[in-house]
Scaffold this motif. Structure first.
Motif, PDB file in Angstrom:
ATOM      1  N   ASP A   1       0.837  -1.196   0.000  1.00 19.71           N
ATOM      2  CA  ASP A   1       0.000   0.000   0.000  1.00 19.71           C
ATOM      3  C   ASP A   1       0.869   1.242   0.000  1.00 19.71           C
ATOM      4  O   ASP A   1       1.763   1.381   0.836  1.00 19.71           O
ATOM      5  N   LEU A   2       0.610   2.141  -0.955  1.00 19.13           N
ATOM      6  CA  LEU A   2       1.339   3.401  -1.026  1.00 19.13           C
ATOM      7  C   LEU A   2       0.359   4.568  -1.016  1.00 19.13           C
ATOM      8  O   LEU A   2      -0.562   4.595  -1.823  1.00 19.13           O
ATOM      9  N   PRO A   3       0.550   5.538  -0.131  1.00 19.66           N
ATOM     10  CA  PRO A   3      -0.238   6.773  -0.196  1.00 19.66           C
ATOM     11  C   PRO A   3       0.016   7.483  -1.524  1.00 19.66           C
ATOM     12  O   PRO A   3       0.979   7.189  -2.231  1.00 19.66           O
ATOM     13  N   ALA A   4      -0.844   8.451  -1.855  1.00 19.28           N
ATOM     14  CA  ALA A   4      -0.819   9.082  -3.174  1.00 19.28           C
ATOM     15  C   ALA A   4       0.545   9.648  -3.540  1.00 19.28           C
ATOM     16  O   ALA A   4       1.052   9.435  -4.640  1.00 19.28           O
ATOM     17  N   ARG A   5       1.183  10.383  -2.623  1.00 13.95           N
ATOM     18  CA  ARG A   5       2.448  11.043  -2.970  1.00 13.95           C
ATOM     19  C   ARG A   5       3.558  10.017  -3.189  1.00 13.95           C
ATOM     20  O   ARG A   5       4.379  10.163  -4.103  1.00 13.95           O
ATOM     21  N   GLU A   6       3.590   8.960  -2.384  1.00 15.54           N
ATOM     22  CA  GLU A   6       4.594   7.917  -2.571  1.00 15.54           C
ATOM     23  C   GLU A   6       4.362   7.195  -3.903  1.00 15.54           C
ATOM     24  O   GLU A   6       5.317   6.828  -4.589  1.00 15.54           O
ATOM     25  N   PHE A   7       3.090   7.001  -4.261  1.00 17.39           N
ATOM     26  CA  PHE A   7       2.771   6.355  -5.538  1.00 17.39           C
ATOM     27  C   PHE A   7       3.303   7.183  -6.697  1.00 17.39           C
ATOM     28  O   PHE A   7       3.927   6.655  -7.629  1.00 17.39           O
ATOM     29  N   ILE A   8       3.077   8.500  -6.660  1.00 18.46           N
ATOM     30  CA  ILE A   8       3.536   9.372  -7.737  1.00 18.46           C
ATOM     31  C   ILE A   8       5.060   9.386  -7.805  1.00 18.46           C
ATOM     32  O   ILE A   8       5.646   9.387  -8.889  1.00 18.46           O
ATOM     33  N   LEU A   9       5.715   9.388  -6.652  1.00 21.26           N
ATOM     34  CA  LEU A   9       7.182   9.372  -6.628  1.00 21.26           C
ATOM     35  C   LEU A   9       7.701   8.075  -7.246  1.00 21.26           C
ATOM     36  O   LEU A   9       8.626   8.097  -8.079  1.00 21.26           O
ATOM     37  N   LEU A  10       7.110   6.952  -6.875  1.00 22.94           N
ATOM     38  CA  LEU A  10       7.543   5.672  -7.444  1.00 22.94           C
ATOM     39  C   LEU A  10       7.252   5.632  -8.940  1.00 22.94           C
ATOM     40  O   LEU A  10       8.078   5.159  -9.728  1.00 22.94           O
ATOM     41  N   GLU A  11       6.093   6.134  -9.350  1.00 23.91           N
ATOM     42  CA  GLU A  11       5.766   6.172 -10.774  1.00 23.91           C
ATOM     43  C   GLU A  11       6.812   6.977 -11.546  1.00 23.91           C
ATOM     44  O   GLU A  11       7.235   6.579 -12.639  1.00 23.91           O
ATOM     45  N   THR A  12       7.237   8.101 -10.980  1.00 29.21           N
ATOM     46  CA  THR A  12       8.257   8.927 -11.632  1.00 29.21           C
ATOM     47  C   THR A  12       9.553   8.147 -11.808  1.00 29.21           C
ATOM     48  O   THR A  12      10.163   8.166 -12.887  1.00 29.21           O
ATOM     49  N   PHE A  13       9.970   7.450 -10.772  1.00 30.46           N
ATOM     50  CA  PHE A  13      11.187   6.640 -10.873  1.00 30.46           C
ATOM     51  C   PHE A  13      11.016   5.527 -11.910  1.00 30.46           C
ATOM     52  O   PHE A  13      11.926   5.263 -12.712  1.00 30.46           O
ATOM     53  N   MET A  14       9.857   4.877 -11.909  1.00 29.87           N
ATOM     54  CA  MET A  14       9.658   3.734 -12.802  1.00 29.87           C
ATOM     55  C   MET A  14       9.533   4.145 -14.262  1.00 29.87           C
ATOM     56  O   MET A  14       9.754   3.335 -15.163  1.00 29.87           O
ATOM     57  N   ARG A  15       9.176   5.386 -14.512  1.00 34.27           N
ATOM     58  CA  ARG A  15       9.156   5.880 -15.889  1.00 34.27           C
ATOM     59  C   ARG A  15      10.555   6.228 -16.381  1.00 34.27           C
ATOM     60  O   ARG A  15      10.767   6.448 -17.576  1.00 34.27           O
ATOM     61  N   HIS A  16      11.511   6.272 -15.462  1.00 35.75           N
ATOM     62  CA  HIS A  16      12.896   6.613 -15.812  1.00 35.75           C
ATOM     63  C   HIS A  16      13.871   5.660 -15.115  1.00 35.75           C
ATOM     64  O   HIS A  16      14.747   6.100 -14.358  1.00 35.75           O
ATOM     65  N   PRO A  17      13.744   4.347 -15.338  1.00 39.71           N
ATOM     66  CA  PRO A  17      14.614   3.389 -14.636  1.00 39.71           C
ATOM     67  C   PRO A  17      16.079   3.584 -15.013  1.00 39.71           C
ATOM     68  O   PRO A  17      16.414   3.895 -16.157  1.00 39.71           O
ATOM     69  N   ASN A  18      16.923   3.448 -14.020  1.00 43.12           N
ATOM     70  CA  ASN A  18      18.380   3.588 -14.178  1.00 43.12           C
ATOM     71  C   ASN A  18      18.811   5.008 -14.526  1.00 43.12           C
ATOM     72  O   ASN A  18      19.984   5.257 -14.787  1.00 43.12           O
ATOM     73  N   GLN A  19      17.883   5.943 -14.533  1.00 40.93           N
ATOM     74  CA  GLN A  19      18.218   7.342 -14.802  1.00 40.93           C
ATOM     75  C   GLN A  19      18.321   8.098 -13.489  1.00 40.93           C
ATOM     76  O   GLN A  19      17.453   7.980 -12.625  1.00 40.93           O
ATOM     77  N   VAL A  20      19.380   8.876 -13.342  1.00 38.86           N
ATOM     78  CA  VAL A  20      19.533   9.676 -12.137  1.00 38.86           C
ATOM     79  C   VAL A  20      18.551  10.841 -12.172  1.00 38.86           C
ATOM     80  O   VAL A  20      18.515  11.610 -13.128  1.00 38.86           O
ATOM     81  N   MET A  21      17.729  10.951 -11.148  1.00 39.93           N
ATOM     82  CA  MET A  21      16.759  12.037 -11.020  1.00 39.93           C
ATOM     83  C   MET A  21      17.227  12.963  -9.902  1.00 39.93           C
ATOM     84  O   MET A  21      17.422  12.526  -8.763  1.00 39.93           O
TER      85      MET A  21
END
Length: 223
Positions: free
Chosen positions: A154-174
């Motif tokens: 279970d992820l709250p909304a903000r954690e979900f968006i943060l993970l989504e951002t990372f998963m759209r850019h795997p292996n990329q430094v953000m």
């Protein structure tokens, strides 16, 4: 959580709209002139734009035409004191999705925003993959569920968006600035440690090695 850009040069109106949208769970940013609005839409990922026609530097219709000319597809709702039918027609013909005349009811504006977002999200997900998969992580964009090694978490909304951002850019430094922009909005305090705090939350749920710290640069989701 949808991100909305408020292109409005009247501080009182911009603050009023921003406060109402944030109270309803939206992430917001404000552009106070036409050039700033253009740069922000073309340089980031917004889900909807509220556009005042009387912006400094360039007229709002010019902004609208330039955005559509450069391929921006996000819904744009014109927000203006001009109530002449010719202005409304000009805005709609230039690519606006809706038109709200000042003064307006916030409840009406909110209803129009939600309607345009629903239509836009339905259009953009047609025929597209609704799951993001990186390693043993699966994120379902429709159900908003996350699984790690087939175990649902279970992820709250903000954690979900943060993970989504990372998963759209795997292996990329953000960088922290990029993450603040994409997850919290432009107007969030750049000196805040909120990114580090939320990365910590994700690490506790996904495993400490899932998100790597790249010293002096930011964070990276490892495959």
């Amino acid at each position: 959580m949808s991100r909305i850009l408020i292109a409005e040069d009247e501080p009182r109106i911009a603050a009023f709209v921003q406060k109402g949208l944030r109270a309803n769970g939206f992430t917001t940013a404000i552009a106070s002139d036409a050039q700033e609005a253009l740069n922000m839409v073309l340089g980031s990922d917004f889900d909807l734009m509220l556009l005042d026609l009387g912006l400094p530097i360039k007229d709002g219709l010019t902004v609208l035409e330039e955005l559509r000319g450069q391929g921006a597809k996000l819904p744009i709702i014109i927000l203006t004191a001009r109530d002449d039918i010719k202005d409304k027609v000009a805005g709609l013909e230039s690519g606006a999705d809706d038109y709200v005349t000042k003064p307006f009811s916030f409840e009406e504006l909110l209803a129009r925003i939600r309607l345009r977002l629903r239509s836009y999200q339905q259009d953009t997900t047609k025929g597209e993959e609704t799951n993001l998969v990186v390693g043993n992580l699966l994120l379902d964009l429709r159900t908003r569920k996350v699984k790690i090694a087939n175990q649902e978490i279970d992820l709250p909304a903000r954690e979900f968006i943060l993970l989504e951002t990372f998963m759209r850019h795997p292996n990329q430094v953000m960088s922290r600035e990029q993450l603040l922009d994409r997850v919290w909005g432009y107007d969030y305090d750049p000196g805040s440690n909120i990114v580090d705090v939320y990365v910590g939350y994700l690490r506790k749920k996904l495993g400490s090695k899932t998100i790597e710290t790249v010293r002096g640069m930011g964070y990276r989701l490892r495959r």
